[in-house]
Enzyme design. Structure first.
Site: not given
Ligand code: NOJ
Length: 729
Positions: A214
């Protein structure tokens, strides 16, 4: 190849012109190609779960992914099965399906298959135990001490039987990628946990794709790589100030100084490139948002994930719009229908009330992200809530508000629609402003916001909702309440108000929300949604299952944030069943405009003759030991539409295991969505796989069939199970 780089997408793997590799464009998210213009905003997974419809789940994945592909995105950052929904207060539960692992597992498999059928890579996220937003990332306190992220601490049995379960379905369905989560689990960061990444995911489940972090969820280089992380996102990106990548040049350094084997680098690249070739992304993949100066290649500078490159491709389709409208209706649950007040029969004077009825008034995009990935609260007053906020939102090119759709329908037969969309005005006595004609029906629209970055603080609909219902019911004996947004909500104190004649939980239907609702209200479509969660009587009936306190927010102990999953498998209906407590509306519940009967349970198959454990020498393919996915028994029932109109229902099968399995009172293990004309009957079959009939044995470390009898119950909700039978195991 293993480190993100600046570029036009949310995540970018840089092109390598020498190899004619165009690079990879990764984009959010689970319900739309999030920030793109001229793209569709689909219903959230919460609505998909409420539809209990595998076919619609597949179709949504396919259509959504066609939009990703049309925009040149190789990788969709969805679907979500983590959070699963341990706590009803979880801020991102709506991005996922249901707190029931089986329901989530079935629907995520369909979504992954749908996405990848369009030639787009699915990223099932957030792996794993990402069950609260509060302290999901480390923070720095006033003394400058780094306070580590929440650690979700879970036992092996619960991990397998509840939280890992739907990820296994996603792996079995072929998900190209898995995104590891921000939180720690059992003490180590999600993107640096060898047990969950190397052990459970890659060995036990046989996952052959790549694990991506993530965004800024990587906290080490070599240690993460050795724990199983294959791809670091977003990499060292300028707009995340002060966040150089642990990967990038450090990986080269680690290989050169002997602390990392080049074999592991080969493994990472193989895992990243396999889906690219498997899905034929090397052949004629559309350029990023139409940017054609050099097909598929982008200059790696100067953009922040906002698609500012090309001529802007319109990827919307009529078929997508229709699916969105149909699925929005299919995910709407009729909870109460006193005196058959629904469907509406051409009411002449219609009142519409509440801030959730109106068109947006504060823009069409609820991301509200700040530079350090802390998401601001994107909640807004007047404007319908069609999807939640954060990276899982979508940018609307339009929304059909409930008010607009109702006005159009009413006008089609000459009815009058009067409306007040300011909750403050209603609370202040504004209903007196209406024309003095008796209202035949009043539709009250309430909403509950939820967004990435924060957990819910209440399960009561927001914006003074209780007073709004009181004011409307005081003048209107036929009041229909429609709820949008996060779920569950507690409906007190108005659910039993005799003037509230009907209640609809309409969830997050996407851009066609008003049309989806009008289809249900006027009876063009039978309400076939069923609750994919429990609605308790009071907020306090739920174990809150979130860790948060003022003391923790001020702590100086880096390890203070600990979430012990002491309830084990007993979340949502399994908790209420274990406590034998009554609820307002149980898991699986929902009314229809017709009635159904269920009869004639038949059980075939002889799992008693099967080995207790899958053959250890059977191959492990994506999803684990192949024998886990073999059907050992089949249950069939007959469902009959006994009412006077056509409709759809969701027969559900629950199992009660013998004591050896130490299982919840009842566990969902089968469902189907069945459409029947008035008077018609159909046979429904529930195949039961070895995994469905097994429990996770922590001693032998294997799925195991218990010895004895499994009780089979079939009916129309978790607490309406007229048919029972026994399955000898
Ligand atoms: C953080 C989020 O938790 C995730 O779901 C997302 O894909 C990424 N940011 C990118 O925006």
């Amino acid at each position: 190849m293993v480190t993100g780089t600046p570029g036009p997408c949310v995540g970018n793997i840089a092109p390598i012109e020498r190899l004619n590799f165009s690079g990879l464009c990764l984009h959010d998210g689970p319900l739309a190609i999030r920030q793109a213009i001229y793209a569709s905003v689909f219903p959230a997974e919460l609505s998909v779960a409420a539809s209990w419809d595998r076919a619609l789940s597949h179709q949504r994945g396919l259509y959504m992914a066609r939009e990703f592909r049309g925009k040149g995105a190789h990788v969709a950052l969805g679907p979500v099965v983590g959070p699963l929904g341990r706590s009803p207060f979880g801020g991102r539960n709506w991005e996922g399906f249901s707190p029931d692992a089986y329901l989530s597992g079935e629907l995520v498999a369909q979504t992954v298959e749908g996405i990848q059928a369009a030639g787009v890579q699915a990223t099932t996220k957030h792996y794993i135990l990402n069950e609260q937003e509060t302290q999901r990332n480390p923070s720095v306190n006033a003394n400058g001490t780094t306070i580590e992220a929440i650690s979700s601490n879970v036992d092996d049995k619960t991990m397998h039987e509840t939280y890992l379960w739907p990820f296994a379905n996603a792996v079995h369905a072929g998900t190209a990628s898995i995104m590891c989560s921000y939180n720690r689990l059992n003490g180590s960061y999600g993107c640096q946990n060898s047990k969950t990444l190397n052990g459970l995911l890659k060995d036990e489940l046989g996952f052959q794709g790549y694990v991506m972090s993530d965004w800024l969820g990587t906290h080490a280089g070599v240690a993460s790589i050795e724990a199983g992380l294959d791809l670091d996102m977003p990499g060292g990106i300028f707009f995340f100030a002060g966040s150089p990548s642990y990967f990038g040049g450090n990986v080269t350094l680690a290989v050169n100084n002997g602390s990392l084997s080049s074999g592991r680098i080969d493994d990472m690249v193989l895992r990243i490139m396999t889906p690219y070739y498997f899905l034929n992304q090397d052949k004629d993949y559309p350029p990023i948002d139409g940017y054609t100066s050099k097909i598929g290649f982008f200059p790696a500078a100067n953009y922040v994930d906002n698609f500012t490159l090309g001529p802007i491709v319109d990827v919307r389709q009529q078929a997508h719009t229709k699916l969105i409208r149909d699925l929005g209706a299919a995910g709407t649950v009729l909870l109460k229908n006193f005196n058959s007040s629904l469907p509406l029969r051409k009411p002449k004077n219609i009142g519409v009330f509440g801030n959730d009825a109106a068109d947006f008034t504060q823009g069409q995009y609820s991301l509200a992200i700040s530079s350090d990935t802390v998401l601001a609260d994107g909640n807004y007053d007047i404007g319908t809530l069609a999807v939640g906020g954060g990276s899982g939102t979508g940018r609307f090119t339009y929304v059909v508000s409930p008010l607009d759709a109702i006005k159009a329908r009413a006008q089609s037969y000459g009815a009058l629609t009067q409306y007040i969309t300011s909750n403050d005005f209603i609370a202040g006595g504004g209903i007196a402003a209406l024309a003095p004609v008796p209202l035949d029906v009043c539709l009250v629209f309430l909403k509950s916001w939820a967004s990435e970055g924060a957990d819910r603080t209440t399960l009561v609909a927001e914006w003074n909702s209780t007073v709004v219902v009181e004011k409307v019911t005081a003048v209107c004996p036929n009041t229909i309440v429609v709820l949008h947004g996060a779920a569950p909500n507690v409906l007190l104190p108005w659910a039993n108000n005799p003037n509230v004649t009907a209640i609809l939980a309409a969830h997050m239907p996407g851009q066609e929300t008003g049309n989806s609702l009008v289809d249900i209200l006027w009876g063009d479509v039978d309400p076939s949604g069923r609750l994919p969660y429990t609605i308790a009587k009071n907020e306090t009936d739920y174990a809150k299952n979130l860790v948060n306190s003022t003391a923790l927010l001020e702590t100086t102990d880096p390890n203070a944030w600990q979430a012990d999953f002491v309830e084990g498998n007993l979340i949502d209906y399994k908790e209420f069943d274990a406590k034998n407590s009554s609820v307002a509306y149980e898991f699986g519940f929902g009314l229809s405009y017709t009635t159904f009967n269920i009869s004639n349970i038949q059980i075939t198959g002889a799992p008693a003759n099967a080995s207790r454990r899958p053959n250890p020498s059977a191959p492990t393919l994506p999803g684990g030991n192949v024998e886990l996915w073999e059907t050992l028994a089949t249950v069939s029932v007959t469902v009959t539409n006994t009412g006077s109109v056509a409709g759809s229902t969701v027969p559900q099968l629950y199992l009660t295991f013998p004591a050896e399995a130490d299982a919840p009172t009842r566990s969902l293990r089968g469902f189907d969505k069945v459409a029947l004309n008035s008077g018609a009957s159909g046979t429904v079959q529930f195949p039961l796989m070895r995994r469905d009939l097994s429990y996770w044995n922590v001693v032998t470390q294997d799925w195991t069939l218990p010895v004895g009898n499994i009780e089979v119950s079939v009916g129309f909700s978790s607490r309406d199970l007229p048919l029972t039978g026994n399955l000898a195991v």
